[in-house]
Design a protein around this motif. Structure first.
Motif, PDB file in Angstrom:
ATOM      1  N   GLY A  51       0.860  -1.185   0.000  1.00 53.26           N
ATOM      2  CA  GLY A  51       0.000   0.000   0.000  1.00 53.26           C
ATOM      3  C   GLY A  51       0.887   1.222   0.000  1.00 53.26           C
ATOM      4  O   GLY A  51       1.972   1.232  -0.582  1.00 53.26           O
ATOM      5  N   VAL A  52       0.448   2.240   0.704  1.00 58.07           N
ATOM      6  CA  VAL A  52       1.236   3.456   0.824  1.00 58.07           C
ATOM      7  C   VAL A  52       2.297   3.241   1.896  1.00 58.07           C
ATOM      8  O   VAL A  52       1.992   2.809   3.002  1.00 58.07           O
ATOM      9  CB  VAL A  52       0.330   4.658   1.200  1.00 58.07           C
ATOM     10  CG1 VAL A  52       1.162   5.908   1.384  1.00 58.07           C
ATOM     11  CG2 VAL A  52      -0.731   4.853   0.145  1.00 58.07           C
ATOM     12  N   SER A  53       3.552   3.534   1.564  1.00 63.51           N
ATOM     13  CA  SER A  53       4.655   3.333   2.494  1.00 63.51           C
ATOM     14  C   SER A  53       5.529   4.571   2.544  1.00 63.51           C
ATOM     15  O   SER A  53       5.697   5.260   1.533  1.00 63.51           O
ATOM     16  CB  SER A  53       5.500   2.130   2.062  1.00 63.51           C
ATOM     17  OG  SER A  53       6.629   2.012   2.893  1.00 63.51           O
ATOM     18  N   GLU A  95     -11.768  -8.155   6.344  1.00 61.29           N
ATOM     19  CA  GLU A  95     -12.280  -6.779   6.268  1.00 61.29           C
ATOM     20  C   GLU A  95     -11.611  -5.889   7.309  1.00 61.29           C
ATOM     21  O   GLU A  95     -11.270  -4.744   7.024  1.00 61.29           O
ATOM     22  CB  GLU A  95     -13.797  -6.782   6.463  1.00 61.29           C
ATOM     23  CG  GLU A  95     -14.539  -7.479   5.340  1.00 61.29           C
ATOM     24  CD  GLU A  95     -15.998  -7.753   5.696  1.00 61.29           C
ATOM     25  OE1 GLU A  95     -16.417  -7.482   6.838  1.00 61.29           O
ATOM     26  OE2 GLU A  95     -16.715  -8.252   4.812  1.00 61.29           O
ATOM     27  N   TYR A  98      -8.124  -5.063   6.085  1.00 61.76           N
ATOM     28  CA  TYR A  98      -8.135  -4.036   5.040  1.00 61.76           C
ATOM     29  C   TYR A  98      -8.401  -2.652   5.640  1.00 61.76           C
ATOM     30  O   TYR A  98      -7.748  -1.677   5.268  1.00 61.76           O
ATOM     31  CB  TYR A  98      -9.176  -4.351   3.964  1.00 61.76           C
ATOM     32  CG  TYR A  98      -9.148  -3.365   2.828  1.00 61.76           C
ATOM     33  CD1 TYR A  98      -8.173  -3.449   1.836  1.00 61.76           C
ATOM     34  CD2 TYR A  98     -10.070  -2.324   2.757  1.00 61.76           C
ATOM     35  CE1 TYR A  98      -8.120  -2.538   0.809  1.00 61.76           C
ATOM     36  CE2 TYR A  98     -10.018  -1.398   1.730  1.00 61.76           C
ATOM     37  CZ  TYR A  98      -9.042  -1.506   0.767  1.00 61.76           C
ATOM     38  OH  TYR A  98      -8.979  -0.586  -0.249  1.00 61.76           O
ATOM     39  N   ALA A  99      -9.323  -2.582   6.582  1.00 65.11           N
ATOM     40  CA  ALA A  99      -9.640  -1.299   7.217  1.00 65.11           C
ATOM     41  C   ALA A  99      -8.451  -0.767   8.016  1.00 65.11           C
ATOM     42  O   ALA A  99      -8.194   0.440   8.030  1.00 65.11           O
ATOM     43  CB  ALA A  99     -10.854  -1.452   8.128  1.00 65.11           C
ATOM     44  N   PHE A 101      -5.067  -1.628   7.622  1.00 66.09           N
ATOM     45  CA  PHE A 101      -3.796  -1.483   6.921  1.00 66.09           C
ATOM     46  C   PHE A 101      -3.916  -1.054   5.461  1.00 66.09           C
ATOM     47  O   PHE A 101      -2.901  -0.851   4.800  1.00 66.09           O
ATOM     48  CB  PHE A 101      -3.005  -2.800   6.998  1.00 66.09           C
ATOM     49  CG  PHE A 101      -2.761  -3.253   8.405  1.00 66.09           C
ATOM     50  CD1 PHE A 101      -1.962  -2.526   9.257  1.00 66.09           C
ATOM     51  CD2 PHE A 101      -3.350  -4.413   8.877  1.00 66.09           C
ATOM     52  CE1 PHE A 101      -1.741  -2.933  10.560  1.00 66.09           C
ATOM     53  CE2 PHE A 101      -3.134  -4.842  10.171  1.00 66.09           C
ATOM     54  CZ  PHE A 101      -2.332  -4.093  11.020  1.00 66.09           C
ATOM     55  N   GLY A 102      -5.125  -0.967   4.932  1.00 66.63           N
ATOM     56  CA  GLY A 102      -5.303  -0.537   3.550  1.00 66.63           C
ATOM     57  C   GLY A 102      -4.771  -1.525   2.531  1.00 66.63           C
ATOM     58  O   GLY A 102      -4.381  -1.139   1.430  1.00 66.63           O
ATOM     59  N   ALA A 103      -4.733  -2.791   2.886  1.00 67.80           N
ATOM     60  CA  ALA A 103      -4.233  -3.826   1.984  1.00 67.80           C
ATOM     61  C   ALA A 103      -5.068  -5.089   2.162  1.00 67.80           C
ATOM     62  O   ALA A 103      -5.607  -5.333   3.245  1.00 67.80           O
ATOM     63  CB  ALA A 103      -2.768  -4.133   2.284  1.00 67.80           C
ATOM     64  N   GLN A 104      -5.179  -5.853   1.110  1.00 72.40           N
ATOM     65  CA  GLN A 104      -5.891  -7.122   1.186  1.00 72.40           C
ATOM     66  C   GLN A 104      -5.000  -8.152   1.883  1.00 72.40           C
ATOM     67  O   GLN A 104      -3.785  -8.181   1.650  1.00 72.40           O
ATOM     68  CB  GLN A 104      -6.251  -7.628  -0.220  1.00 72.40           C
ATOM     69  CG  GLN A 104      -7.254  -6.769  -0.953  1.00 72.40           C
ATOM     70  CD  GLN A 104      -8.619  -6.797  -0.278  1.00 72.40           C
ATOM     71  OE1 GLN A 104      -8.994  -7.746   0.403  1.00 72.40           O
ATOM     72  NE2 GLN A 104      -9.366  -5.716  -0.475  1.00 72.40           N
ATOM     73  N   GLY A 147       4.046   1.740   7.085  1.00 71.27           N
ATOM     74  CA  GLY A 147       3.402   1.264   5.874  1.00 71.27           C
ATOM     75  C   GLY A 147       4.140   0.155   5.149  1.00 71.27           C
ATOM     76  O   GLY A 147       3.635  -0.387   4.176  1.00 71.27           O
TER      77      GLY A 147
END
Length: 156
Positions: A51-53, A95, A98-99, A101-104, A147
């Motif tokens: 994700g964003v790092s 879910e 994902y919430a 860490f913004g990653a699957q 991140g």
């Protein structure tokens, strides 16, 4: 006294001794607490940008080879020592992951169930690496730094 009397007395005495050892072994065996899955020494083996790092790939490689050690009474996070760790653990769904860490979860080879997050709070230190663990038991374990997910492998 006959030989039969000696044999009876021998077995009566030794059965008491064996019984006492059996009770001691049983009570001590029950008293020993199994360490948590995450307790032990872990080494960073790979860095993932899912994700964003805040780190570039080159910056993330500086963490490779570093180690973290988790014990009930202390923790060593790279070079920072925590003498009074407080661990908090929570189960997560895909879910929730994902919430948070913004990653699957699949981007780190996790299945969507039974993900555990362990946070380490340390009153006497503010270490960066290793203060958050995300894992599935007997599968993959990661710590998160700005991140960047760092894969951890447990040493023997």
């Amino acid at each position: 006294m006959s030989i039969v009397g000696h044999v009876k007395r021998f077995w009566r005495f030794h059965s008491l001794v064996i019984g006492a050892f059996g009770i001691c072994a049983f009570t001590l065996g029950c008293a020993v607490q199994e360490p948590a899955y995450y307790e032990g020494t872990w080494v960073v083996t790979k860095a993932y940008h899912v994700g964003v790092s805040a780190h570039s790939k080159d910056e993330a490689e500086q963490f490779l080879g570093r180690s973290v050690t988790y014990e009930q009474t202390k923790a060593k996070l790279d070079q920072a020592l925590c003498e009074s760790p407080i661990y908090s653990s929570q189960k997560m769904t895909g879910e929730d992951f994902y919430a948070a860490f913004g990653a699957q979860p699949s981007s780190l080879d996790f299945s969507d169930d039974k993900i555990t997050q362990v946070d380490l709070a340390c009153s006497d230190n503010s270490a960066i690496i290793g203060s958050t663990l995300v894992f599935q038991e007997n599968s993959h374990t990661y710590t998160l730094v700005d991140g960047t997910f760092l894969k951890l492998e447990k040493t023997l």
